[in-house]
Every structure is written in C-alpha cells, then in structure tokens.
Write a protein that holds these residues in place. Structure first.
Motif, short mmCIF file in Angstrom:
data_model
loop_
_atom_site.label_atom_id
_atom_site.label_comp_id
_atom_site.label_asym_id
_atom_site.label_seq_id
_atom_site.Cartn_x
_atom_site.Cartn_y
_atom_site.Cartn_z
N TYR A 53 0.86 -1.18 0.00
CA TYR A 53 0.00 0.00 0.00
C TYR A 53 0.90 1.24 0.00
CZ TYR A 53 1.07 -0.75 4.98
OH TYR A 53 1.70 -0.99 6.17
N THR A 54 0.34 2.38 -0.29
CA THR A 54 1.09 3.62 -0.33
C THR A 54 1.41 4.10 1.09
OG1 THR A 54 0.05 4.27 -2.40
CG2 THR A 54 1.06 6.03 -1.13
N VAL A 55 2.61 4.62 1.28
CA VAL A 55 3.04 5.22 2.55
C VAL A 55 3.46 6.66 2.27
CG1 VAL A 55 4.74 5.14 4.42
CG2 VAL A 55 3.79 3.01 3.53
N TRP A 56 3.11 7.56 3.16
CA TRP A 56 3.56 8.95 3.08
C TRP A 56 4.58 9.17 4.19
CZ3 TRP A 56 -1.06 7.22 1.59
CH2 TRP A 56 -1.61 7.72 0.40
N ALA A 57 5.84 9.35 3.84
CA ALA A 57 6.89 9.52 4.83
C ALA A 57 6.81 10.91 5.46
CB ALA A 57 8.26 9.33 4.19
N GLY A 58 7.24 11.00 6.71
CA GLY A 58 7.36 12.27 7.41
C GLY A 58 8.77 12.43 7.94
N SER A 76 18.85 21.67 14.21
CA SER A 76 19.15 21.07 12.92
C SER A 76 18.24 21.64 11.85
CB SER A 76 18.97 19.55 12.97
OG SER A 76 19.96 18.94 13.75
N PRO A 77 18.75 21.89 10.65
CA PRO A 77 17.92 22.46 9.59
C PRO A 77 16.94 21.42 9.06
CG PRO A 77 20.06 21.87 8.72
CD PRO A 77 20.15 21.65 10.20
N PRO A 78 15.79 21.86 8.55
CA PRO A 78 14.88 20.91 7.91
C PRO A 78 15.53 20.31 6.67
CG PRO A 78 14.16 23.16 7.53
CD PRO A 78 15.28 23.23 8.52
N LEU A 79 15.20 19.07 6.37
CA LEU A 79 15.69 18.44 5.16
C LEU A 79 14.93 18.98 3.95
CD1 LEU A 79 16.15 14.75 6.39
CD2 LEU A 79 17.77 16.65 6.44
N SER A 80 15.36 18.61 2.76
CA SER A 80 14.77 19.17 1.54
C SER A 80 13.30 18.83 1.40
CB SER A 80 15.54 18.70 0.31
OG SER A 80 15.51 17.27 0.21
N GLN A 81 12.88 17.72 2.01
CA GLN A 81 11.47 17.35 2.04
C GLN A 81 11.09 16.98 3.48
OE1 GLN A 81 9.67 15.24 -1.47
NE2 GLN A 81 11.75 14.49 -1.71
N CYS A 92 5.24 18.00 6.30
CA CYS A 92 4.93 18.14 7.72
C CYS A 92 5.40 19.48 8.28
CB CYS A 92 5.53 16.99 8.51
SG CYS A 92 4.67 15.41 8.24
N SER A 93 6.34 20.12 7.60
CA SER A 93 6.70 21.52 7.88
C SER A 93 6.95 21.79 9.37
CB SER A 93 5.62 22.46 7.34
OG SER A 93 5.42 22.25 5.96
N GLY A 94 7.76 20.94 9.99
CA GLY A 94 8.14 21.18 11.38
C GLY A 94 7.27 20.52 12.42
#
Length: 242
Positions: free
Chosen positions: A32-37, A44-49, A100-102
């Motif tokens: 099934y489809t998974v949406w990673a977070g 630490s800086p946010p990653l590119s996604q 998820c934007s933080g």
C-alpha cells in the motif's frame, strides 16, 4: 598567503563543515502507499522534504548535513478531502498537507531517530515504539565502520496488539497499536512523576509485548541498552515493510 587566499580557504572550510554527508534512502515495500514524514531536531535544519508520498515499490533519497538530528516515520490511510485538506489515519502530522513543515507524528507511529556524528564521530540511531506502532520499519547502514547493525521493527505488531491498545480504521481493521502511556496516561507507563528515572520506570506487561515482537526497538522510555546503535561514515536504507 595573501588575504584573498586566506578568505577563500575559510569559505571552503566553512562549506565542507556544513556539507551534506549522509544519504537516507527510503523504500516502500508495503503493499500500500506510505507517506513519509521527516522532523529535524532542535538546532538542525529541515531536510529538503518534510513529507512525501511513496507508492508501493518506490524509493527516494534525502541528504542530511554533518551533525544533523531528527526522526522519520510513515503515515498510512491518507487522503485529501473536498477542500484539499490532507489527513492520515496513522502518523498524521496535523498540517493538512503532505509536507509536515516542522510538525511531528501524532501517535501511534513507528519512529526512526538519528543523531549524525561530527568531525568523523559516530552516528547514533534507534527505532522507537515509545509513541506506539503503526507499520513495520527498518534502518540499515550502508558502508561505514563500527558495529553497524540493522535495526528496526520489521514485525507486524498490530497482529499481537492487546485490544485496549488497538487503533482501528473505519472498516474496523487494526491500523495501529497505541503505547500504554497514550492509552492510559498512567505515570508508570509514561515514565513520569515518581516513575521518571531508569531505576523507577521498569518494563511493563505492555512494553514486554512490544519488546518480544521487536527486540531491537525501544519498547519504553528507558529501554536504552538493547535499542541504540552506532555507526561511523555510513549512509542509511530506511524501509517500510522490510
């Protein structure tokens, strides 16, 4: 050496110190489809996604800088409503969007946590069920030196989840297993209050179920000895439903 060369040398050293040194490769082997977070730790800086969709059989990679810390998880049973608001039945980050934007995962969710080394130091990583479980998840070092063990929770913990901890979907199927702390709020399960130390917070009947199913994962807050792993100079394969 003139001032111009000195300045260029400083810039190069600064660039290398902040360079992207570790690659995380996510693969979805679930049917099934998974949406990673993704969520970066303090400082630490946010990653590119910070969130992305992974269809069955698909892989994608993210780069992290030296010294980065943070966590990863998978979201399941996700959809957008008529207004375009995105929501998941497990692991949702409450932002109403795929990124998820933080924001972190709403329990229950299987978490993989990292602290990457600095100046050639060790990486520390673990899989945590302290916030419950929603899907199988593993982390495997690629290359690197040291005791670079594959960790994770590859078992279907939902299949052995006690009824009082079960999270069920709209069709009545079990889609997640809550931690005893989330389910009951009791300090003895949460390792808080009088139970807020390794000497007073011990394994419970519930954490033992988690540990039996996934012996390499954190089953409660002070389950350090058999659950934290190290490696130096590696990249990492993160697999949903390994």
């Amino acid at each position: 050496m003139d001032n111009g060369v000195l300045f260029l040398t400083f810039l190069l050293a600064h660039f290398v110190a902040g360079a992207y040194s570790t690659t995380f490769t996510f693969t979805n082997k679930c049917n099934y489809t998974v949406w990673a977070g993704t969520l970066s730790g303090s400082g630490s800086p946010p990653l590119s996604q910070t969130g992305f969709q992974l269809n069955q059989g698909v892989s994608t990679s993210l780069a992290a800088p030296v010294g980065w810390s943070g966590r990863f998880w998978g979201r399941t049973h996700c959809s957008s409503d008529s207004a375009g608001k995105f929501k998941c039945a497990t692991g949702d980050c409450g932002k109403g969007s795929i990124p998820c934007s933080g924001a972190g995962a709403i329990p229950p969710a299987t978490l993989v946590e990292f602290t990457l080394g600095k100046n050639g130091g060790q990486d520390f990583y673990d899989t945590s069920l302290v916030d419950g479980y929603n899907l199988p998840f593993s982390v495997g070092p690629q290359g690197g030196t040291g005791n670079c063990r594959t960790s994770g929770c590859p078992s279907d913990l939902n299949a052995v989840c006690p009824p009082e901890l079960q999270l069920t979907g709209s069709n009545g199927s079990i889609i997640g297993c809550k931690s005893a702390c989330e389910a009951f709020g009791d300090p003895k399960y949460c390792c808080t209050g009088d139970y807020g130390s390794p000497t007073t917070c011990k394994p419970t009947n519930y954490s033992k179920i988690f540990k039996k199913a996934c012996p390499l994962a954190y089953s409660y807050a002070y389950d350090d000895a058999s659950s934290t792993f190290t490696c130096t100079g590696a990249n990492y394969a993160l697999t949903f439903c390994p």
